[in-house]
Write an enzyme that holds these catalytic residues in place. Structure first.
Site, PDB file in Angstrom:
ATOM      1  N   ASP A 111      -5.165  13.673 -18.701  1.00  0.00           N
ATOM      2  CA  ASP A 111      -5.443  12.263 -18.944  1.00  0.00           C
ATOM      3  C   ASP A 111      -4.828  11.939 -20.303  1.00  0.00           C
ATOM      4  O   ASP A 111      -5.323  12.367 -21.342  1.00  0.00           O
ATOM      5  CB  ASP A 111      -6.961  12.040 -18.955  1.00  0.00           C
ATOM      6  CG  ASP A 111      -7.331  10.558 -18.985  1.00  0.00           C
ATOM      7  OD1 ASP A 111      -6.535   9.765 -19.533  1.00  0.00           O
ATOM      8  OD2 ASP A 111      -8.413  10.214 -18.489  1.00  0.00           O
ATOM      9  N   LYS A 115      -5.766   0.441 -20.521  1.00  0.00           N
ATOM     10  CA  LYS A 115      -5.861   0.652 -21.958  1.00  0.00           C
ATOM     11  C   LYS A 115      -4.517   0.321 -22.624  1.00  0.00           C
ATOM     12  O   LYS A 115      -4.107  -0.819 -22.598  1.00  0.00           O
ATOM     13  CB  LYS A 115      -6.338   2.082 -22.233  1.00  0.00           C
ATOM     14  CG  LYS A 115      -7.555   2.492 -21.379  1.00  0.00           C
ATOM     15  CD  LYS A 115      -8.797   1.653 -21.617  1.00  0.00           C
ATOM     16  CE  LYS A 115      -9.848   1.820 -20.521  1.00  0.00           C
ATOM     17  NZ  LYS A 115     -10.261   3.188 -20.232  1.00  0.00           N
ATOM     18  N   ARG A 163       0.820  -1.232   0.000  1.00  0.00           N
ATOM     19  CA  ARG A 163       0.000   0.000   0.000  1.00  0.00           C
ATOM     20  C   ARG A 163       0.846   1.271   0.000  1.00  0.00           C
ATOM     21  O   ARG A 163       0.348   2.349  -0.296  1.00  0.00           O
ATOM     22  CB  ARG A 163      -0.985  -0.012   1.174  1.00  0.00           C
ATOM     23  CG  ARG A 163      -1.924   1.187   1.177  1.00  0.00           C
ATOM     24  CD  ARG A 163      -3.146   1.007   2.074  1.00  0.00           C
ATOM     25  NE  ARG A 163      -2.821   0.451   3.368  1.00  0.00           N
ATOM     26  CZ  ARG A 163      -2.275   1.130   4.387  1.00  0.00           C
ATOM     27  NH1 ARG A 163      -2.021   2.409   4.261  1.00  0.00           N
ATOM     28  NH2 ARG A 163      -2.013   0.521   5.525  1.00  0.00           N
ATOM     29  N   TYR A 223     -13.513  11.734 -20.542  1.00  0.00           N
ATOM     30  CA  TYR A 223     -13.959  10.397 -20.161  1.00  0.00           C
ATOM     31  C   TYR A 223     -15.146  10.480 -19.190  1.00  0.00           C
ATOM     32  O   TYR A 223     -15.112  11.224 -18.212  1.00  0.00           O
ATOM     33  CB  TYR A 223     -12.780   9.663 -19.519  1.00  0.00           C
ATOM     34  CG  TYR A 223     -13.112   8.279 -19.036  1.00  0.00           C
ATOM     35  CD1 TYR A 223     -13.451   7.276 -19.931  1.00  0.00           C
ATOM     36  CD2 TYR A 223     -13.095   7.979 -17.680  1.00  0.00           C
ATOM     37  CE1 TYR A 223     -13.762   6.011 -19.490  1.00  0.00           C
ATOM     38  CE2 TYR A 223     -13.403   6.705 -17.227  1.00  0.00           C
ATOM     39  CZ  TYR A 223     -13.743   5.727 -18.140  1.00  0.00           C
ATOM     40  OH  TYR A 223     -14.054   4.480 -17.692  1.00  0.00           O
TER      41      TYR A 223
HETATM   42  C1  LIG Z   1     -10.808   3.880 -19.204  1.00  0.00           C
HETATM   43  C2  LIG Z   1     -10.429   5.277 -19.000  1.00  0.00           C
HETATM   44  C3  LIG Z   1     -10.302   5.819 -17.712  1.00  0.00           C
HETATM   45  C4  LIG Z   1     -10.607   5.012 -16.466  1.00  0.00           C
HETATM   46  O1  LIG Z   1      -9.739   3.960 -16.283  1.00  0.00           O
HETATM   47  P1  LIG Z   1     -10.127   2.584 -15.533  1.00  0.00           P
HETATM   48  O2  LIG Z   1      -8.873   1.813 -15.644  1.00  0.00           O
HETATM   49  O3  LIG Z   1     -11.312   1.994 -16.215  1.00  0.00           O
HETATM   50  O4  LIG Z   1     -10.452   2.943 -14.108  1.00  0.00           O
HETATM   51  C5  LIG Z   1      -9.902   7.135 -17.601  1.00  0.00           C
HETATM   52  N1  LIG Z   1      -9.669   7.886 -18.682  1.00  0.00           N
HETATM   53  C6  LIG Z   1      -9.791   7.426 -19.935  1.00  0.00           C
HETATM   54  C7  LIG Z   1      -9.532   8.315 -21.100  1.00  0.00           C
HETATM   55  C8  LIG Z   1     -10.182   6.106 -20.140  1.00  0.00           C
HETATM   56  O5  LIG Z   1     -10.331   5.644 -21.393  1.00  0.00           O
END
Ligand SMILES: *Cc1c(COP(=O)(O)O)cnc(C)c1O
Length: 388
Positions: A174, A199, A48, A102
């Site tokens: 992001d 992703k 953690r 997102y």
């Molecule tokens: C999928 C996604 C997230 C969230 O991620 P998780 O791993 O599902 O929690 C955040 N931003 C973007 C652009 C995403 O495609």
């Protein structure tokens, strides 16, 4: 700043490897211990605390790929986003958030921030002026997403991060859609970069993970909050993520190459009304994308012409999977209005331009010709059934 002395594929393969001193194995050993003997009082290793051997070494790979000093690896992309925000925001503070982003990020802010007394403004658009207009005296964070999900809008990253710096505001981005292979926001002035590692970093649709990369100073601040919230990733999955990332550059480059050809194919197709892809010359921010990205990425969206049902089209696909999530080696499509952005109201979707016909396309590594043929046959069959 970490000097990037190796090429991308070498970084992906070797940076953050743990040498197997005992057996000289080819890959990093997996350390599953939750308890480590104290031999150095300064390091108290505990999962953690984000400092087990596998966590620590993989964060070096991610930090190096994002041209920065440090990184933390989380249990999901949303854990990375929420911990990042909560590290820089407290009661009475304000965050400016890009309007096109997102769905999960927007849900988190709308549903959770009122409980913490954190104020937020979603921008009206995604120009630098739109961000400037939304700044208040108590603004502490500006959050952007570029390319954005699902419309592939491109934000002027240099412009917005300079604006944030002028006001003493932390900028966060992001970077999931571009991946570190196609865009490095730290070089454009952004303070903190986050990824849904579910992703591209994972890339095989079998890992849920997230990451945040920044200077050691900012990462220490995020760590202070994250150790309390407890969103770290299990070492077994950290190990899988390291393995996946060895092929990150290979995969993303192959996916991007396919995407560029498919965007052109769709754009010229008489059954297609519109394609949203920053690599196309008619994308409104094509020049900006060209200037700030290394390449245009493998995500796009498109709309079929009136009378060709988007749902029926998806059901006719044989190779391309109609499914949630994105960025895996396999190609997928989905309707954002019915899935990722279903929690937004119709008005909210209309406001950012997510129509019920919009199809989001995550391009995989399959042979281009096979993807093109699959789309072609699905269009032909959908047209035939619409007429019948
Ligand atoms: C999928 C996604 C997230 C969230 O991620 P998780 O791993 O599902 O929690 C955040 N931003 C973007 C652009 C995403 O495609």
């Amino acid at each position: 700043m970490t000097k990037q002395k190796y090429g991308l594929n070498t970084i992906c393969t070797h940076i953050g490897e743990i040498k197997d001193e005992q057996f000289k194995g080819a890959v990093s050993p997996m350390y599953l211990s939750t308890s480590y003997q104290f031999d150095n009082v300064d390091i108290k290793r505990y999962p953690r605390y984000f400092n087990t051997p596998n966590q620590e070494f993989l964060s070096k790979k991610i930090a190096t790929l994002e041209h920065t000093e440090a990184a933390l690896i989380f249990g999901s992309g949303m854990a990375a986003i929420s911990h990042m925000f909560l590290a820089f925001l407290q009661k009475g503070d304000h965050i400016v958030v890009q309007n096109t982003l997102y769905g999960g990020t927007s849900n988190f802010i709308r549903e959770e921030f009122p409980k913490y007394g954190i104020e937020f403004t979603f921008t009206d658009g995604y120009s630098v002026a739109d961000f400037e207009k939304a700044i208040q005296s108590n603004t502490k964070v500006i959050h952007l997403e570029s390319p954005s999900n699902p419309l592939l809008t491109i934000t002027d990253i240099k412009g917005v991060s300079a604006l944030a710096k002028d006001h003493g505001i932390i900028s966060t981005i992001d970077n999931t859609f571009a991946s570190p292979i196609n865009q490095n926001p730290i070089d454009l002035g952004v303070d903190v970069v986050m990824h849904s590692a579910t992703k591209y970093l994972g890339g095989h649709s079998d890992i849920l993970a997230g990451a945040v990369a920044s200077s050691q100073l900012h990462i220490d601040r995020i760590w202070n909050v994250s150790k309390n919230l407890g969103g770290s990733l299990s070492d077994m999955t950290v190990w899988m993520l390291e393995r996946s990332m060895k092929t990150l550059a290979l995969r993303v480059k192959a996916q991007t190459k396919n995407a560029k050809k498919l965007a052109t194919f769709l754009n010229q197709h008489d059954a297609v009304a519109k394609v949203y892809y920053p690599g196309l010359k008619d994308h409104p921010e094509h020049a900006l994308a060209k200037a700030q990205m290394h390449d245009f990425g493998a995500m796009m969206s498109f709309e079929l012409k009136d009378g060709i049902d988007a749902m029926a089209f998806q059901n006719q696909l044989q190779l391309i999977k109609s499914s949630m999530s994105l960025a895996g080696v396999e190609s997928t499509m989905l309707l954002p209005a019915k899935t990722s952005h279903a929690l937004l109201s119709q008005e909210e979707r209309d406001a950012v331009g997510i129509s019920d016909r919009l199809i989001r396309f995550s391009v995989g590594i399959e042979t281009f010709r096979d993807l093109k043929n699959d789309i072609e046959q699905a269009i032909t069959k959908t047209k035939a059934t619409s007429i019948a």
